[in-house]
Design an enzyme around this catalytic site. Structure first.
Site, short mmCIF file in Angstrom:
data_model
loop_
_atom_site.label_atom_id
_atom_site.label_comp_id
_atom_site.label_asym_id
_atom_site.label_seq_id
_atom_site.Cartn_x
_atom_site.Cartn_y
_atom_site.Cartn_z
N CYS A 224 4.01 13.27 79.69
CA CYS A 224 4.38 13.19 78.62
C CYS A 224 5.18 14.65 78.31
O CYS A 224 5.92 14.65 77.31
CB CYS A 224 3.51 13.02 77.57
SG CYS A 224 2.81 11.17 77.82
N HIS A 304 0.87 25.70 83.62
CA HIS A 304 0.56 24.40 84.51
C HIS A 304 -1.00 25.06 84.89
O HIS A 304 -1.11 25.84 85.62
CB HIS A 304 1.39 24.57 85.84
CG HIS A 304 1.45 23.18 86.55
ND1 HIS A 304 0.18 22.69 86.81
CD2 HIS A 304 2.26 22.37 86.81
CE1 HIS A 304 0.33 21.41 87.50
NE2 HIS A 304 1.68 21.18 87.45
N HIS A 388 9.19 23.82 61.11
CA HIS A 388 8.90 22.39 61.53
C HIS A 388 8.01 22.15 62.97
O HIS A 388 8.51 23.07 63.87
CB HIS A 388 10.33 21.59 61.93
CG HIS A 388 11.14 21.75 60.42
ND1 HIS A 388 10.86 21.16 59.39
CD2 HIS A 388 12.39 22.44 60.30
CE1 HIS A 388 11.91 21.58 58.64
NE2 HIS A 388 12.58 22.39 58.99
N HIS A 392 3.84 16.40 70.68
CA HIS A 392 3.53 14.90 71.26
C HIS A 392 2.60 13.99 70.71
O HIS A 392 1.38 14.61 70.75
CB HIS A 392 3.60 15.16 72.79
CG HIS A 392 3.12 13.72 73.53
ND1 HIS A 392 4.37 12.80 73.53
CD2 HIS A 392 2.34 13.33 74.05
CE1 HIS A 392 3.80 11.77 74.06
NE2 HIS A 392 2.67 11.97 74.47
N ASN A 425 3.51 5.76 71.40
CA ASN A 425 3.78 6.67 72.47
C ASN A 425 4.56 6.48 73.33
O ASN A 425 4.67 5.63 74.23
CB ASN A 425 2.19 7.14 73.00
CG ASN A 425 2.45 8.07 74.05
OD1 ASN A 425 3.53 8.71 74.31
ND2 ASN A 425 1.10 8.62 74.31
#
Length: 498
Positions: A224, A304, A388, A392, A425
């Site tokens: 995602c 990561h 703003h 996700h 989603n």
């Protein structure tokens, strides 16, 4: 009952402290300028009119000195201009709103699942509870291949789903921006779970007959967070380009080939949350595009944590005990997501937070580490950096935690919650539906800062920071919300966990 969240900083806070805090932040943010003004004034007062007149006469009388000074100034000015990084603009973007024929209620999906004969009654009941508590509404979209009996999960149907979404959003993007497909110099496509041969990027090149020397990339398996990562890749390619170039990013996920037909609960959740959708984004490094662009890309931050086994394996495509393929979600996912989010925020905060928040964070850190004081870690107020937030919508619980830990209000998370409710989603493209919602509500003003953030398998977290170059007027916008934007926000009942 409507959920109402109050920021922790506002609880039991005396009114006078609010103004003390505002004054402190103003001094911290503008202290350097406030200090330089009296110094500059003092320096200017030391120069008399005779001094300035003498300097002018010296330059007039010495042509070589005058030319030398002007040459140095021109050289330094040119060096400054050339050393500035090339700006990357977001000209416009589009999101897919499928036809009503793809619309489906939760009850319809459960009935179709029952007709497949693949699920036990326990699995059907589990899926019903997940959907009920997910935050999804009754009008999300699924591909036609999954609305048929029996379902068709063939490669041909999967390719059809992706092409339907791609053509819809790219046609709209080209129409909105007025550019021709052959003007595109860079094409980046990301789709996590469907990587056919030829690639999806080649499919788009073929459909639009893009030019032969186009830089084409196809990203797969990045979850995602892939859209933020694709934007970051596009930014780097645009910065290295010596010519005026357009880059198109197409972000989507394929649902057709990723329906799990087994009964492992850790793999059933994806059936309940993921829906059909996609987004296309046009980026430019042409300075002439600044006037017509909506946003300028300010920062991209990628973290990561795939080096840790727990992080790597918390979202994993695998076979269940019966050999059926699906996406398994580990029980460690909330912890792993929290750690990835913390790492990303730690890297992003110094780039975006005002000096006032940095000093407060440093003070509490010194108190805790150096003086061993029992002081709670200071949570920076990101509302001082951003107007703003487009986080996700991986699930309702994820949004609840973000709202709580970052001390945001219900208003700030409204775009994420409404996107989850209306479209589900849609994986990497979800953050663009959220930005479209924010624009549709007329909230984007010139100078506003937008934070897009997404988590993905691997485990990765990516952030993109945008600055609005103009006020976006909803009446002139075409996006998937505009025909029903007045119906939102809706009330989402609070429910207990499964």
């Amino acid at each position: 009952m409507k959920i109402k969240t109050v920021a922790m900083a506002d609880l039991k806070q005396p009114v006078y402290l609010k103004y003390v805090k505002l004054g402190y932040r103003y001094l911290a943010a503008h202290g350097m300028y406030l200090l330089l003004i009296p110094l500059a004034s003092a320096a200017a007062s030391c120069l008399t009119a005779q001094d300035l007149q003498g300097l002018q006469e010296q330059l007039r009388g010495n042509v070589v000195l005058a030319l030398l000074c002007s040459s140095i100034l021109s050289f330094l000015s040119s060096l400054y201009v050339l050393s500035r990084p090339c700006p990357v603009y977001l000209v416009d973007f589009s999101c897919c709103k499928p036809d009503d024929g793809y619309k489906s209620t939760q009850q319809k999906l459960l009935e179709l699942s029952r007709l497949t004969g693949a699920f036990t009654e326990e699995s059907l009941e589990f899926q019903r509870k997940v959907m009920e508590r997910s935050g999804l509404g009754e009008s999300s979209y699924v591909p036609g291949s999954l609305l048929s009996v029996p379902v068709d999960t063939s490669v041909a149907e999967a390719r059809k789903e992706t092409k339907t979404v791609a053509v819809a959003v790219l046609d709209e993007l080209f129409a909105k921006t007025g550019i021709k497909p052959r003007d595109v110099g860079i094409l980046i496509v990301n789709c996590g779970m469907f990587c056919p041969t030829p690639s999806l990027s080649s499919m788009i090149v073929n459909h639009y007959k893009l030019k032969e020397n186009i830089l084409s990339y196809n990203l797969g398996g990045m979850g995602c967070s892939a859209s933020v990562l694709a934007v970051d890749l596009a930014r780097k390619l645009l910065l290295r380009s010596h010519s005026n170039t357009y880059a198109v990013v197409f972000s989507t996920e394929n649902i057709t080939m990723n329906l799990y037909s087994g009964n492992d609960r850790s793999m059933l959740v994806t059936n309940c949350l993921f829906r059909m959708g996609g987004a296309a984004i046009l980026l430019s490094n042409r300075r002439s595009d600044r006037r017509r662009s909506k946003y300028q890309l300010v920062h991209t931050v990628r973290t990561h944590r795939g080096g840790e086994d727990r992080s790597y394996g918390c979202i994993l495509q695998r076979e269940d005990d019966e050999g059926k393929v699906g996406i398994s979600l580990s029980k460690d996912l909330p912890v792993v997501a929290g750690e990835a989010l913390k790492a990303n925020i730690t890297a992003l905060a110094p780039l975006v937070l005002p000096m006032s928040e940095k000093l407060l964070f440093l003070a509490t850190l010194v108190g805790r580490k150096l003086f061993k004081k029992k002081v709670k870690p200071y949570v920076p107020d990101f509302k001082q950096a951003f107007q703003h937030f487009c986080f996700h919508p991986g699930g309702r619980a994820v949004l609840d935690e973000m709202e709580k830990n970052l001390q945001l209000s219900e208003w700030h998370l409204e775009p994420s919650r409404m996107t989850l409710y209306k479209f589900g989603n849609t994986s990497s493209s979800s953050i663009w539906y959220e930005l479209a919602y924010t624009e549709g509500k007329g909230r984007i003003r010139k100078g506003d800062m937008v934070w897009q953030m997404a988590l993905g398998s691997g485990f990765k977290c990516g952030s993109a920071v945008w600055k609005a170059l103009r006020t976006v007027k909803p009446a002139k916008e075409k996006n998937p919300w505009m025909d029903e934007i007045d119906k939102f926000p809706v009330t989402i009942p609070k429910v207990s966990a499964i």
